[in-house]
Motif scaffolding. Structure first.
Motif, mmCIF file in Angstrom:
data_model
loop_
_atom_site.group_PDB
_atom_site.id
_atom_site.type_symbol
_atom_site.label_atom_id
_atom_site.label_comp_id
_atom_site.label_asym_id
_atom_site.label_seq_id
_atom_site.Cartn_x
_atom_site.Cartn_y
_atom_site.Cartn_z
ATOM 1 N N ARG A 100 -0.866 24.855 3.222
ATOM 2 C CA ARG A 100 -1.653 25.469 4.281
ATOM 3 C C ARG A 100 -3.126 25.111 4.152
ATOM 4 O O ARG A 100 -3.822 24.793 5.148
ATOM 5 N N LEU A 101 -3.651 25.160 2.901
ATOM 6 C CA LEU A 101 -5.056 24.825 2.680
ATOM 7 C C LEU A 101 -5.346 23.375 3.052
ATOM 8 O O LEU A 101 -6.351 23.084 3.707
ATOM 9 N N ASP A 102 -4.483 22.484 2.633
ATOM 10 C CA ASP A 102 -4.697 21.062 2.959
ATOM 11 C C ASP A 102 -4.681 20.843 4.473
ATOM 12 O O ASP A 102 -5.451 20.037 5.022
ATOM 13 N N ARG A 103 -3.784 21.511 5.185
ATOM 14 C CA ARG A 103 -3.679 21.301 6.631
ATOM 15 C C ARG A 103 -4.908 21.786 7.365
ATOM 16 O O ARG A 103 -5.472 21.095 8.214
ATOM 17 N N ILE A 104 -5.382 22.979 6.982
ATOM 18 C CA ILE A 104 -6.517 23.513 7.719
ATOM 19 C C ILE A 104 -7.801 22.762 7.386
ATOM 20 O O ILE A 104 -8.706 22.580 8.220
ATOM 21 N N GLU A 105 -7.894 22.266 6.128
ATOM 22 C CA GLU A 105 -9.046 21.435 5.766
ATOM 23 C C GLU A 105 -9.026 20.125 6.531
ATOM 24 O O GLU A 105 -10.079 19.607 6.929
ATOM 25 N N ALA A 106 -7.855 19.595 6.775
ATOM 26 C CA ALA A 106 -7.748 18.361 7.547
ATOM 27 C C ALA A 106 -8.216 18.585 8.992
ATOM 28 O O ALA A 106 -8.862 17.729 9.610
ATOM 29 N N VAL A 107 -7.897 19.758 9.543
ATOM 30 C CA VAL A 107 -8.338 20.059 10.935
ATOM 31 C C VAL A 107 -9.852 20.231 10.982
ATOM 32 O O VAL A 107 -10.526 19.759 11.910
ATOM 33 N N LEU A 108 -10.369 20.911 9.951
ATOM 34 C CA LEU A 108 -11.805 21.139 9.937
ATOM 35 C C LEU A 108 -12.582 19.850 9.745
ATOM 36 O O LEU A 108 -13.721 19.726 10.233
ATOM 37 N N ARG A 109 -12.008 18.924 9.018
ATOM 38 C CA ARG A 109 -12.728 17.655 8.795
ATOM 39 C C ARG A 109 -12.795 16.823 10.079
ATOM 40 O O ARG A 109 -13.616 15.918 10.185
ATOM 41 N N ALA A 110 -11.937 17.086 11.046
ATOM 42 C CA ALA A 110 -11.956 16.314 12.297
ATOM 43 C C ALA A 110 -13.083 16.854 13.189
ATOM 44 O O ALA A 110 -13.201 18.067 13.386
ATOM 45 N N ASP A 111 -13.924 16.004 13.763
ATOM 46 C CA ASP A 111 -15.066 16.403 14.600
ATOM 47 C C ASP A 111 -14.671 16.618 16.062
ATOM 48 O O ASP A 111 -15.465 17.052 16.886
ATOM 49 N N SER A 112 -13.475 16.288 16.431
ATOM 50 C CA SER A 112 -13.052 16.354 17.832
ATOM 51 C C SER A 112 -12.781 17.801 18.216
ATOM 52 O O SER A 112 -12.053 18.511 17.499
ATOM 53 N N PRO A 113 -13.363 18.273 19.307
ATOM 54 C CA PRO A 113 -13.106 19.641 19.756
ATOM 55 C C PRO A 113 -11.644 19.865 20.126
ATOM 56 O O PRO A 113 -11.094 20.901 19.881
ATOM 57 N N ASN A 114 -11.064 18.837 20.663
ATOM 58 C CA ASN A 114 -9.658 18.968 21.059
ATOM 59 C C ASN A 114 -8.765 19.226 19.859
ATOM 60 O O ASN A 114 -7.793 19.972 19.938
ATOM 61 N N SER A 115 -9.071 18.568 18.744
ATOM 62 C CA SER A 115 -8.248 18.777 17.545
ATOM 63 C C SER A 115 -8.389 20.190 17.040
ATOM 64 O O SER A 115 -7.456 20.762 16.484
ATOM 65 N N THR A 116 -9.567 20.790 17.220
ATOM 66 C CA THR A 116 -9.763 22.171 16.791
ATOM 67 C C THR A 116 -8.970 23.112 17.665
ATOM 68 O O THR A 116 -8.299 24.031 17.172
#
Length: 774
Positions: A289-305
């Protein structure tokens, strides 16, 4: 002196192993020849065979007449394989099945001194004269008398009487198995009918008693041993069980109980192992879970958030509400942009609201990430703690397992001692019960009764065996006597022992007709003036007056052997010698020379026995000069020769005059001797030379350059094998040039008993008939 001329050597008729390939193989002996050989052997040795057989037969007859009658009684018993089983348990003695070896063992027990001594004591056989040493019969009485005289003792001791009774008892006892059955026959031979039956039955009874006593003693010994052993096993089992309990207490080995019987440490390890698995799973889930959410946070795209699919984010009410607002505004912005364009103020405002919602979602996701990180650290700490507890439990379990090895050994020893104790206690109780019920496998099935007829002696059997034994002994002595006869009698013996051909067997001339007898009684034997042998008809009486006699045929065979070995045109110088003196070589030389002269050939008889000129003393006793004078050149050959007026045979005397400075072997080996014999070879068709014997002196060995071949004379039935063989071995050159062997003075009648020799084909014709035939 004439020049020496080398003369070619001729092929000899002796047998040589190196020439085996050129000889015809000897045909196998036929049945008729074997039968003739056997008949000849029996004729030669029949006297010793007959005397031996009659002697043994006479001894057998004396035994039949003098031996006291004996009676044999028989008892039969059986080794019963169907034993009486009172108890179902196995016998303490460990009974084994009865087989042939066991039956044979029981037979040996029946023959043992223990059984014999028991019977002797029971029946008081020491007091019986038959067993106390008194003997009956001629041979036994004589033997006892001789022993009494030689021994000169007063009274035998009780021990000696017992030993004598045992020897007599065992000699008269016969134990045998009937076929392949379990039945044993006990036979006893005695001078008394009743005593024979009594002893036979007593032997069976003594054997059965001995078996019962043996079993009883073995059972008692086994019971005593079992009792002692049970006490030892009881103490050992107790000590072993106590050692198991002490070891468990010392090493904290506790069993959880139940059917499984697991240890406490093993159960703890199992439970902690399960907890470690759960902790590891939780840690892995938190880390994911930690790895997945960190991967989302590292993405700068608003859509990915906004489009994040983190499971826990979807469960968040804030994120869910913001995402719903964002999607609603996004739909409205898309509708306004399609209607009024993307630059419309309403569309721009909607996009601003969307950006604010995205920031709010991002902030919420960052807060969730911090929560996930905290959960991951807590899971890791929980996993490390459970893993440490598992390691401690495993370490403790290993120590307990190592102690379990020693514990199992102690438990195994304890269980073994307890099992042995129970088994021995059971066997001991069985042995106590079986001691009062002894059983034996042997039982009598037929008791002996006094016999009605005597068993010994059996006249027909005794005389038959005596006769057969006498014949066998006689044949053995005859064969031994025949094999020990190491003298030459047959041509086969010559070929086998000397590896040479037997040319002829010259028969012995009857008394009064031999050349020796006639020579010794001649009248006017020589004429000095003419050097002529006169009125010397007896020299070859048989050959001259009866040319068809056996003697003439034997001498003629020698001439034939000489002729077939040379070219007819060449001259022949033949040396006649023997192994030892008095073998008949001189008579053979003279007879051969005169017989050849009768055929018209020019023949010279030479007396070359320079040590003993016996032939010269018989034929030309008046001669003053001889061969020595010719070799040394003192006299011409014509002044040395003597002539037989009847056959025209020439004779050259031997050492009539002798020079002590010249040795015979040096003279014969000289060049003058070779030149002299070359002259003789040129002037005569046959030169027959009477040489000295081989064994006593070496003169013959010096004549190898003078002779074309040698003939060895051996006196029949007189000269031994080793004497002739040794003489030939000492003169190998003579053996190599030997034409063959002649057996002299053979007895024709005795010779027929060996290999069928001596059958007279030509009878002895009267002199008148001979002359008419000529």
């Amino acid at each position: 002196m004439t020049q020496h001329v080398d003369h070619p050597k001729v092929p000899m008729l002796y047998s040589d192993k190196s020439r085996v390939d050129f000889e015809l193989p000897r045909p196998p002996e036929s049945a008729a020849e074997g039968l003739n050989r056997l008949v000849g052997f029996l004729q030669r040795q029949y006297l010793i065979i007959l005397i031996t057989a009659l002697s043994i037969l006479a001894l057998g007859l004396v035994y039949v007449v003098t031996a006291p009658p004996r009676f044999t009684a028989q008892t039969t018993l059986i080794i019963d394989t169907r034993k009486v089983q009172l108890f179902q348990q196995q016998s303490i003695l460990g009974d084994i099945p009865i087989d042939s070896a066991s039956v044979e063992s029981q037979i040996e027990i029946l023959k043992s001194e223990k059984v014999a001594l028991s019977v002797i004591k029971t029946l008081h056989l020491i007091e019986d004269p038959e067993f106390s040493g008194s003997r009956s019969g001629l041979f036994s009485s004589a033997f006892g008398l001789v022993c009494a005289v030689l021994g000169s003792r007063d009274t035998a001791s009780n021990f000696e009487l017992t030993r004598s009774a045992i020897r007599t008892f065992q000699s008269q006892l016969t134990i045998k198995r009937i076929g392949l059955s379990y039945v044993i026959e006990i036979s006893f031979k005695s001078l008394s009918r009743d005593r024979a039956a009594e002893i036979a039955n007593a032997v069976a009874e003594a054997y059965i008693v001995d078996q019962l006593e043996a079993k009883d003693q073995a059972t008692r010994r086994a019971s005593a041993w079992l009792q002692d052993r049970i006490g030892e096993l009881r103490n050992q089992a107790t000590l072993a069980e106590r050692a198991v309990v002490d070891f468990k207490a010392k090493n904290n080995i506790v069993n959880t109980g139940g059917s499984g019987g697991r240890l406490v440490t093993e159960q703890q390890v199992s439970e902690l192992n399960s907890q470690v698995v759960v902790a590891r799973a939780q840690t892995s889930e938190a880390k994911a879970r930690l790895d997945r959410i960190e991967a989302v946070l590292r993405a700068d795209s608003p859509n990915s958030t906004v489009n994040s699919t983190v499971a826990d984010a979807l469960k968040s009410e804030v994120v869910t509400k913001l995402r719903s607002q964002y999607l609603d505004i996004a739909n409205r912005e898309a509708d306004w942009a399609r209607r009024y364009g993307t630059g419309h103020e309403a569309a721009v405002n909607l996009r601003s609201q969307m950006a604010e919602i995205q920031n709010s979602i991002l902030n919420e996701l960052q807060r969730l990430a911090e929560t996930y990180k905290s959960d991951f650290e807590i899971a890791k700490q929980r996993e490390v703690g459970v893993q440490r507890e598992l390691e401690n439990a495993v370490s403790q379990s290993k120590a307990t397992n190592q102690a379990q090895v020693s514990l199992k050994e102690l438990e195994s020893a304890s269980q073994t001692y307890r099992t042995l104790y129970d088994n021995f206690l059971q066997r001991y109780m069985e042995s106590i019960q079986q001691q009062s019920f002894p059983i034996s496998e042997a039982r009598v099935i037929s008791q002996a009764a006094p016999p009605t007829q005597k068993s010994d002696p059996k006249p027909a059997l005794a005389l038959g065996l005596s006769g057969i034994g006498g014949l066998i002994l006689g044949l053995g002595l005859a064969i031994l006597r025949d094999l020990s006869d190491r003298v030459f009698r047959t041509a086969e013996q010559v070929e086998a022992e000397l590896n040479a051909t037997c040319i002829s067997l010259v028969p012995k001339i009857s008394a009064g007709k031999t050349p020796r007898d006639t020579l010794n009684n001649r009248v006017g034997t020589s004429d000095r003036a003419n050097r002529t042998i006169t009125r010397n008809r007896g020299l070859i009486w048989t050959a001259s007056n009866n040319p068809f006699s056996q003697f003439s045929e034997a001498v003629r065979a020698i001439k034939l052997a000489i002729d077939v070995s040379w070219d007819a045109k060449s001259s022949k110088v033949i040396g006649i010698t023997s192994a030892i003196p008095n073998e008949g070589k001189s008579t053979l030389s003279a007879s051969l020379a005169q017989l050849i002269a009768q055929t018209g050939a020019k023949v010279l008889l030479v007396d070359c026995d320079l040590r003993n000129s016996a032939l010269s003393n018989r034929i030309a006793p008046a001669a003053e000069f001889g061969i020595i004078d010719g070799i040394m050149g003192r006299k011409p050959l014509s002044e040395l020769l003597w002539r037989d007026s009847k056959t025209n045979m020439s004779f050259l005397p031997g050492a009539v005059s002798w020079d002590n400075e010249v040795h015979p072997n040096e003279l014969l080996n000289s060049s003058e001797a070779r030149q002299f014999f070359d002259v003789l070879r040129k002037n005569y068709d046959y030169v027959v030379v009477d040489l000295s014997p081989l064994a006593p002196i070496v003169d013959v060995r010096a004549t190898t350059q003078l002779m074309d071949a040698y003939v060895l004379a051996i006196k029949w039935a007189h000269t031994k094998f080793d004497v002739v063989a040794q003489a030939l071995r000492s003169a190998p050159t003579i053996q190599d040039n030997m034409l063959g062997v002649v057996l002299t003075q053979a007895d024709a009648k005795v010779l027929q008993l060996y290999s069928g020799y001596g059958n007279v084909y030509y009878g002895e014709r009267p002199a008148s008939s001979v002359s008419t035939a000529r």
